[in-house]
Design a protein around this motif. Structure first.
Motif, PDB file in Angstrom:
ATOM      1  N   ALA A  81       2.421   8.056  -7.693  1.00 22.09           N
ATOM      2  CA  ALA A  81       2.985   9.204  -6.967  1.00 22.09           C
ATOM      3  C   ALA A  81       4.495   9.041  -6.800  1.00 22.09           C
ATOM      4  O   ALA A  81       5.255   9.999  -6.979  1.00 22.09           O
ATOM      5  CB  ALA A  81       2.303   9.369  -5.614  1.00 22.09           C
ATOM      6  N   ALA A  82       4.932   7.827  -6.464  1.00 20.98           N
ATOM      7  CA  ALA A  82       6.372   7.577  -6.315  1.00 20.98           C
ATOM      8  C   ALA A  82       7.094   7.797  -7.642  1.00 20.98           C
ATOM      9  O   ALA A  82       8.167   8.405  -7.689  1.00 20.98           O
ATOM     10  CB  ALA A  82       6.609   6.156  -5.804  1.00 20.98           C
ATOM     11  N   THR A  83       6.481   7.327  -8.723  1.00 29.28           N
ATOM     12  CA  THR A  83       7.082   7.493 -10.046  1.00 29.28           C
ATOM     13  C   THR A  83       7.123   8.960 -10.449  1.00 29.28           C
ATOM     14  O   THR A  83       8.134   9.431 -10.998  1.00 29.28           O
ATOM     15  CB  THR A  83       6.308   6.658 -11.085  1.00 29.28           C
ATOM     16  OG1 THR A  83       6.369   5.274 -10.692  1.00 29.28           O
ATOM     17  CG2 THR A  83       6.897   6.813 -12.471  1.00 29.28           C
ATOM     18  N   ALA A  84       6.046   9.693 -10.170  1.00 26.27           N
ATOM     19  CA  ALA A  84       6.024  11.128 -10.502  1.00 26.27           C
ATOM     20  C   ALA A  84       7.124  11.869  -9.749  1.00 26.27           C
ATOM     21  O   ALA A  84       7.811  12.724 -10.321  1.00 26.27           O
ATOM     22  CB  ALA A  84       4.652  11.721 -10.179  1.00 26.27           C
ATOM     23  N   PHE A  85       7.321  11.532  -8.467  1.00 28.96           N
ATOM     24  CA  PHE A  85       8.403  12.148  -7.697  1.00 28.96           C
ATOM     25  C   PHE A  85       9.755  11.798  -8.320  1.00 28.96           C
ATOM     26  O   PHE A  85      10.598  12.666  -8.541  1.00 28.96           O
ATOM     27  CB  PHE A  85       8.368  11.714  -6.233  1.00 28.96           C
ATOM     28  CG  PHE A  85       9.631  12.052  -5.500  1.00 28.96           C
ATOM     29  CD1 PHE A  85       9.880  13.347  -5.100  1.00 28.96           C
ATOM     30  CD2 PHE A  85      10.581  11.071  -5.246  1.00 28.96           C
ATOM     31  CE1 PHE A  85      11.071  13.678  -4.448  1.00 28.96           C
ATOM     32  CE2 PHE A  85      11.765  11.384  -4.597  1.00 28.96           C
ATOM     33  CZ  PHE A  85      12.009  12.692  -4.200  1.00 28.96           C
ATOM     34  N   ALA A  86       9.973  10.510  -8.606  1.00 25.24           N
ATOM     35  CA  ALA A  86      11.255  10.078  -9.180  1.00 25.24           C
ATOM     36  C   ALA A  86      11.525  10.769 -10.514  1.00 25.24           C
ATOM     37  O   ALA A  86      12.647  11.207 -10.773  1.00 25.24           O
ATOM     38  CB  ALA A  86      11.269   8.563  -9.351  1.00 25.24           C
ATOM     39  N   ASN A  87      10.493  10.896 -11.333  1.00 25.70           N
ATOM     40  CA  ASN A  87      10.665  11.570 -12.621  1.00 25.70           C
ATOM     41  C   ASN A  87      11.036  13.039 -12.426  1.00 25.70           C
ATOM     42  O   ASN A  87      11.892  13.568 -13.126  1.00 25.70           O
ATOM     43  CB  ASN A  87       9.391  11.447 -13.455  1.00 25.70           C
ATOM     44  CG  ASN A  87       9.136  10.027 -13.925  1.00 25.70           C
ATOM     45  OD1 ASN A  87      10.022   9.185 -13.910  1.00 25.70           O
ATOM     46  ND2 ASN A  87       7.911   9.757 -14.322  1.00 25.70           N
ATOM     47  N   ALA A  88      10.400  13.693 -11.461  1.00 26.10           N
ATOM     48  CA  ALA A  88      10.696  15.106 -11.193  1.00 26.10           C
ATOM     49  C   ALA A  88      12.035  15.287 -10.495  1.00 26.10           C
ATOM     50  O   ALA A  88      12.686  16.327 -10.630  1.00 26.10           O
ATOM     51  CB  ALA A  88       9.578  15.715 -10.339  1.00 26.10           C
ATOM     52  N   ALA A  89      12.478  14.282  -9.741  1.00 27.80           N
ATOM     53  CA  ALA A  89      13.723  14.377  -8.974  1.00 27.80           C
ATOM     54  C   ALA A  89      14.970  14.295  -9.846  1.00 27.80           C
ATOM     55  O   ALA A  89      16.082  14.527  -9.361  1.00 27.80           O
ATOM     56  CB  ALA A  89      13.768  13.285  -7.907  1.00 27.80           C
TER      57      ALA A  89
ATOM     58  N   ASP B 232       0.804  -1.227   0.000  1.00 23.61           N
ATOM     59  CA  ASP B 232       0.000   0.000   0.000  1.00 23.61           C
ATOM     60  C   ASP B 232       0.834   1.271   0.000  1.00 23.61           C
ATOM     61  O   ASP B 232       0.279   2.371  -0.102  1.00 23.61           O
ATOM     62  CB  ASP B 232      -0.940   0.012   1.210  1.00 23.61           C
ATOM     63  CG  ASP B 232      -1.963  -1.102   1.140  1.00 23.61           C
ATOM     64  OD1 ASP B 232      -2.383  -1.460   0.015  1.00 23.61           O
ATOM     65  OD2 ASP B 232      -2.339  -1.633   2.195  1.00 23.61           O
ATOM     66  N   TRP B 233       2.143   1.149   0.155  1.00 27.65           N
ATOM     67  CA  TRP B 233       3.047   2.302   0.175  1.00 27.65           C
ATOM     68  C   TRP B 233       4.227   2.000  -0.734  1.00 27.65           C
ATOM     69  O   TRP B 233       4.681   0.855  -0.807  1.00 27.65           O
ATOM     70  CB  TRP B 233       3.547   2.575   1.594  1.00 27.65           C
ATOM     71  CG  TRP B 233       2.511   3.140   2.501  1.00 27.65           C
ATOM     72  CD1 TRP B 233       1.554   2.454   3.187  1.00 27.65           C
ATOM     73  CD2 TRP B 233       2.333   4.514   2.837  1.00 27.65           C
ATOM     74  NE1 TRP B 233       0.795   3.318   3.926  1.00 27.65           N
ATOM     75  CE2 TRP B 233       1.244   4.599   3.733  1.00 27.65           C
ATOM     76  CE3 TRP B 233       2.992   5.686   2.459  1.00 27.65           C
ATOM     77  CZ2 TRP B 233       0.810   5.797   4.254  1.00 27.65           C
ATOM     78  CZ3 TRP B 233       2.555   6.884   2.986  1.00 27.65           C
ATOM     79  CH2 TRP B 233       1.472   6.939   3.879  1.00 27.65           C
ATOM     80  N   TRP B 234       4.740   3.043  -1.380  1.00 29.56           N
ATOM     81  CA  TRP B 234       5.825   2.876  -2.337  1.00 29.56           C
ATOM     82  C   TRP B 234       6.991   3.782  -2.001  1.00 29.56           C
ATOM     83  O   TRP B 234       6.808   4.840  -1.411  1.00 29.56           O
ATOM     84  CB  TRP B 234       5.315   3.169  -3.749  1.00 29.56           C
ATOM     85  CG  TRP B 234       4.424   2.065  -4.229  1.00 29.56           C
ATOM     86  CD1 TRP B 234       3.154   1.776  -3.776  1.00 29.56           C
ATOM     87  CD2 TRP B 234       4.736   1.083  -5.186  1.00 29.56           C
ATOM     88  NE1 TRP B 234       2.676   0.666  -4.415  1.00 29.56           N
ATOM     89  CE2 TRP B 234       3.621   0.228  -5.293  1.00 29.56           C
ATOM     90  CE3 TRP B 234       5.856   0.852  -5.987  1.00 29.56           C
ATOM     91  CZ2 TRP B 234       3.594  -0.853  -6.163  1.00 29.56           C
ATOM     92  CZ3 TRP B 234       5.821  -0.222  -6.851  1.00 29.56           C
ATOM     93  CH2 TRP B 234       4.705  -1.069  -6.944  1.00 29.56           C
ATOM     94  N   SER B 235       8.181   3.325  -2.381  1.00 30.76           N
ATOM     95  CA  SER B 235       9.391   4.113  -2.138  1.00 30.76           C
ATOM     96  C   SER B 235      10.185   4.251  -3.429  1.00 30.76           C
ATOM     97  O   SER B 235       9.940   3.553  -4.407  1.00 30.76           O
ATOM     98  CB  SER B 235      10.247   3.456  -1.055  1.00 30.76           C
ATOM     99  OG  SER B 235      10.669   2.176  -1.468  1.00 30.76           O
ATOM    100  N   VAL B 236      11.137   5.170  -3.398  1.00 28.22           N
ATOM    101  CA  VAL B 236      12.037   5.415  -4.520  1.00 28.22           C
ATOM    102  C   VAL B 236      13.434   5.005  -4.067  1.00 28.22           C
ATOM    103  O   VAL B 236      13.879   5.391  -2.985  1.00 28.22           O
ATOM    104  CB  VAL B 236      12.004   6.907  -4.940  1.00 28.22           C
ATOM    105  CG1 VAL B 236      12.992   7.178  -6.067  1.00 28.22           C
ATOM    106  CG2 VAL B 236      10.585   7.318  -5.334  1.00 28.22           C
TER     107      VAL B 236
END
Length: 129
Positions: free
Chosen positions: A76-84, A54-58
């Motif tokens: 959401a994790a993927t969007a953060f990773a892409n923006a990071a 239920d929770w994801w990490s980068v």
């Protein structure tokens, strides 16, 4: 069995011991790639044999270290990773990242700190009881 398109990463897990210390272990995970070379996403690892779907990490693929932020969905994790991608050279062995900048970006993508994740887990356990 690994998912199609996944990347094998030797992730670091800190196994908590009875004396309060931690024993770092490596666990091979089959993570999903992102648009940022060097960053992958995977459900939060709880132990060598368990993870929280239920929770994801980068995770930084080269070092196997996860960024200490958690996301409620893989999207959401993927969007953060892409923006990071703009925060560091994630293909380097030890990328240098400004903590505050990464935290602000994570919040923009619904990220939670490890403390916020643990608080949410405790609340869910109380609610279920």
């Amino acid at each position: 069995m690994p998912e199609t398109g996944s990347i094998a990463v030797d992730a670091v897990i800190n196994l908590r011991l009875d004396d309060g210390s931690a024993l770092p272990l490596r666990q091979t995970i089959h993570a999903q790639p992102t648009k940022t070379p060097g960053l992958v996403v995977f459900p939060v690892l709880l132990s060598p044999l368990d993870f929280d779907e239920d929770w994801w990490s980068v995770t930084h693929a080269a070092s196997g270290k996860r960024i200490p932020l958690n996301f409620r969905t893989p999207e959401a994790a993927t969007a953060f990773a892409n923006a990071a991608g703009r925060l560091a050279d994630w293909t380097a062995n030890s990328p240098q990242v400004q903590k505050q900048e990464a935290l602000e970006l994570a919040y923009e993508h619904g990220g939670h700190t490890d403390k916020q994740y643990m608080d949410a887990q405790r609340e869910a356990a109380v609610s279920a009881a």
